[in-house]
Motif scaffolding. Sequence first.
Motif, PDB file in Angstrom:
ATOM      1  N   GLY A   1       0.797  -1.130   0.062  1.00 38.69           N
ATOM      2  CA  GLY A   1       0.371   0.120  -0.036  1.00 38.69           C
ATOM      3  C   GLY A   1       0.993   1.201  -0.148  1.00 38.69           C
ATOM      4  N   LEU A   2       0.508   2.241  -1.032  1.00 37.12           N
ATOM      5  CA  LEU A   2       1.332   3.507  -0.968  1.00 37.12           C
ATOM      6  C   LEU A   2       0.358   4.504  -0.287  1.00 37.12           C
ATOM      7  N   HIS A   3       0.986   5.702  -0.151  1.00 30.03           N
ATOM      8  CA  HIS A   3       0.176   6.814   0.197  1.00 30.03           C
ATOM      9  C   HIS A   3      -0.858   7.459  -0.938  1.00 30.03           C
ATOM     10  N   GLY A   4      -1.861   7.858  -0.371  1.00 30.71           N
ATOM     11  CA  GLY A   4      -2.846   8.220  -1.442  1.00 30.71           C
ATOM     12  C   GLY A   4      -3.833   7.249  -2.151  1.00 30.71           C
ATOM     13  N   GLY A   5      -3.696   6.053  -1.327  1.00 26.63           N
ATOM     14  CA  GLY A   5      -4.552   4.880  -1.868  1.00 26.63           C
ATOM     15  C   GLY A   5      -4.055   3.893  -3.085  1.00 26.63           C
ATOM     16  N   ASN A   6      -2.952   4.262  -3.523  1.00 22.63           N
ATOM     17  CA  ASN A   6      -2.312   3.687  -4.426  1.00 22.63           C
ATOM     18  C   ASN A   6      -1.606   2.452  -3.849  1.00 22.63           C
ATOM     19  N   GLY A   7      -1.190   1.510  -4.730  1.00 27.10           N
ATOM     20  CA  GLY A   7      -0.449   0.317  -4.273  1.00 27.10           C
ATOM     21  C   GLY A   7       0.243  -0.510  -5.347  1.00 27.10           C
ATOM     22  N   ILE A   8       0.942  -1.383  -5.078  1.00 31.36           N
ATOM     23  CA  ILE A   8       1.591  -2.406  -6.069  1.00 31.36           C
ATOM     24  C   ILE A   8       1.203  -3.741  -5.768  1.00 31.36           C
ATOM     25  N   ASP A   9       0.657  -4.169  -6.839  1.00 28.97           N
ATOM     26  CA  ASP A   9      -0.025  -5.700  -6.611  1.00 28.97           C
ATOM     27  C   ASP A   9       1.213  -6.757  -6.991  1.00 28.97           C
ATOM     28  N   CYS A  10       1.693  -7.207  -5.994  1.00 31.13           N
ATOM     29  CA  CYS A  10       2.960  -8.115  -5.899  1.00 31.13           C
ATOM     30  C   CYS A  10       2.242  -9.510  -6.382  1.00 31.13           C
ATOM     31  N   ALA A  11       1.370  -9.951  -6.003  1.00 32.12           N
ATOM     32  CA  ALA A  11       0.888 -11.426  -5.734  1.00 32.12           C
ATOM     33  C   ALA A  11       0.413 -11.577  -7.380  1.00 32.12           C
ATOM     34  N   ASN A  12      -0.132 -10.834  -8.067  1.00 35.99           N
ATOM     35  CA  ASN A  12      -0.580 -11.108  -9.320  1.00 35.99           C
ATOM     36  C   ASN A  12       0.283 -10.778 -10.388  1.00 35.99           C
ATOM     37  N   HIS A  13       1.503 -10.208 -10.093  1.00 34.17           N
ATOM     38  CA  HIS A  13       2.458  -9.976 -11.225  1.00 34.17           C
ATOM     39  C   HIS A  13       3.230 -11.164 -11.772  1.00 34.17           C
ATOM     40  N   PHE A  14       3.450 -11.092 -12.890  1.00 37.71           N
ATOM     41  CA  PHE A  14       3.985 -12.507 -13.652  1.00 37.71           C
ATOM     42  C   PHE A  14       5.453 -12.693 -13.114  1.00 37.71           C
ATOM     43  N   GLY A  15       6.125 -11.738 -12.739  1.00 40.36           N
ATOM     44  CA  GLY A  15       7.531 -11.892 -12.327  1.00 40.36           C
ATOM     45  C   GLY A  15       7.708 -11.732 -10.656  1.00 40.36           C
ATOM     46  N   GLY A  16       6.569 -11.911  -9.917  1.00 40.26           N
ATOM     47  CA  GLY A  16       6.864 -11.678  -8.636  1.00 40.26           C
ATOM     48  C   GLY A  16       6.994 -10.219  -8.027  1.00 40.26           C
ATOM     49  N   ALA A  17       7.236 -10.165  -6.823  1.00 33.74           N
ATOM     50  CA  ALA A  17       7.207  -9.013  -5.828  1.00 33.74           C
ATOM     51  C   ALA A  17       8.499  -7.955  -6.494  1.00 33.74           C
ATOM     52  N   ARG A  18       9.628  -8.833  -6.810  1.00 28.61           N
ATOM     53  CA  ARG A  18      10.814  -7.859  -7.068  1.00 28.61           C
ATOM     54  C   ARG A  18      10.540  -7.028  -8.699  1.00 28.61           C
ATOM     55  N   ALA A  19      10.004  -7.923  -9.280  1.00 34.78           N
ATOM     56  CA  ALA A  19       9.698  -7.558 -10.847  1.00 34.78           C
ATOM     57  C   ALA A  19       8.404  -6.201 -10.818  1.00 34.78           C
ATOM     58  N   ALA A  20       7.365  -6.778  -9.748  1.00 33.21           N
ATOM     59  CA  ALA A  20       6.422  -5.741  -9.683  1.00 33.21           C
ATOM     60  C   ALA A  20       7.075  -4.235  -9.078  1.00 33.21           C
ATOM     61  N   LEU A  21       8.025  -4.257  -8.176  1.00 28.38           N
ATOM     62  CA  LEU A  21       8.788  -3.219  -7.591  1.00 28.38           C
ATOM     63  C   LEU A  21       9.273  -2.510  -8.675  1.00 28.38           C
ATOM     64  N   ILE A  22      10.036  -3.173  -9.571  1.00 29.16           N
ATOM     65  CA  ILE A  22      10.961  -2.622 -10.613  1.00 29.16           C
ATOM     66  C   ILE A  22       9.982  -1.749 -11.708  1.00 29.16           C
ATOM     67  N   GLU A  23       8.689  -2.596 -11.951  1.00 26.96           N
ATOM     68  CA  GLU A  23       7.903  -2.107 -12.851  1.00 26.96           C
ATOM     69  C   GLU A  23       7.323  -0.879 -12.326  1.00 26.96           C
ATOM     70  N   ALA A  24       7.023  -0.811 -10.864  1.00 23.99           N
ATOM     71  CA  ALA A  24       6.424   0.326 -10.380  1.00 23.99           C
ATOM     72  C   ALA A  24       7.314   1.525 -10.428  1.00 23.99           C
ATOM     73  N   ARG A  25       8.703   1.386 -10.057  1.00 21.18           N
ATOM     74  CA  ARG A  25       9.528   2.321 -10.011  1.00 21.18           C
ATOM     75  C   ARG A  25       9.627   3.002 -11.477  1.00 21.18           C
ATOM     76  N   GLN A  26       9.663   2.300 -12.541  1.00 20.58           N
ATOM     77  CA  GLN A  26       9.716   2.600 -14.062  1.00 20.58           C
ATOM     78  C   GLN A  26       8.580   3.446 -14.267  1.00 20.58           C
ATOM     79  N   ASP A  27       7.470   2.998 -13.743  1.00 18.68           N
ATOM     80  CA  ASP A  27       5.960   3.760 -14.180  1.00 18.68           C
ATOM     81  C   ASP A  27       6.027   5.034 -13.633  1.00 18.68           C
ATOM     82  N   ALA A  28       6.924   5.116 -12.495  1.00 19.52           N
ATOM     83  CA  ALA A  28       6.777   6.431 -11.691  1.00 19.52           C
ATOM     84  C   ALA A  28       7.675   7.323 -12.168  1.00 19.52           C
ATOM     85  N   HIS A  29       8.453   6.834 -12.848  1.00 16.22           N
ATOM     86  CA  HIS A  29       9.727   7.836 -13.610  1.00 16.22           C
ATOM     87  C   HIS A  29       9.074   8.282 -14.978  1.00 16.22           C
ATOM     88  N   THR A  30       7.927   7.635 -15.626  1.00 15.84           N
ATOM     89  CA  THR A  30       7.485   8.083 -16.735  1.00 15.84           C
ATOM     90  C   THR A  30       5.858   8.657 -16.544  1.00 15.84           C
TER      91      THR A  30
END
Length: 95
Positions: A42-71
């Motif tokens: 869970g992130l501030h503002g009601g946003n979040g990162i769904d790690c359980a349903n990401h095909f690459g797992g939690a680490r890949a979900a975090l990496i993708e979320a970071r990339q999305d945040a930059h763009t």
Amino acid sequence: MSLAQACRTCAAAQARAKQETADRDDAELLRWLLDQGLDFIGLHGGNGIDCANHFGGARAALIEARQDAHTALPPSAVAIGADLDANSIEQGEPA
């Protein structure tokens, strides 16, 4: 080497050692967190990162979320384009 130069060299070496220790601690903390089996982050503002349903797992979900945040668009741009067609937002055409 003067005393002042020696002090600066010593201080720089101490700063590097402190940063290396912090980096190792951060890496170990991340390993521990990922080993816990994250489902959702869970992130501030009601946003979040769904790690359980990401095909690459939690680490890949975090990496993708970071990339999305930059763009991501700033909130002001999102608000302006909220009523525009996402496929035509470059032209500013209404939805």
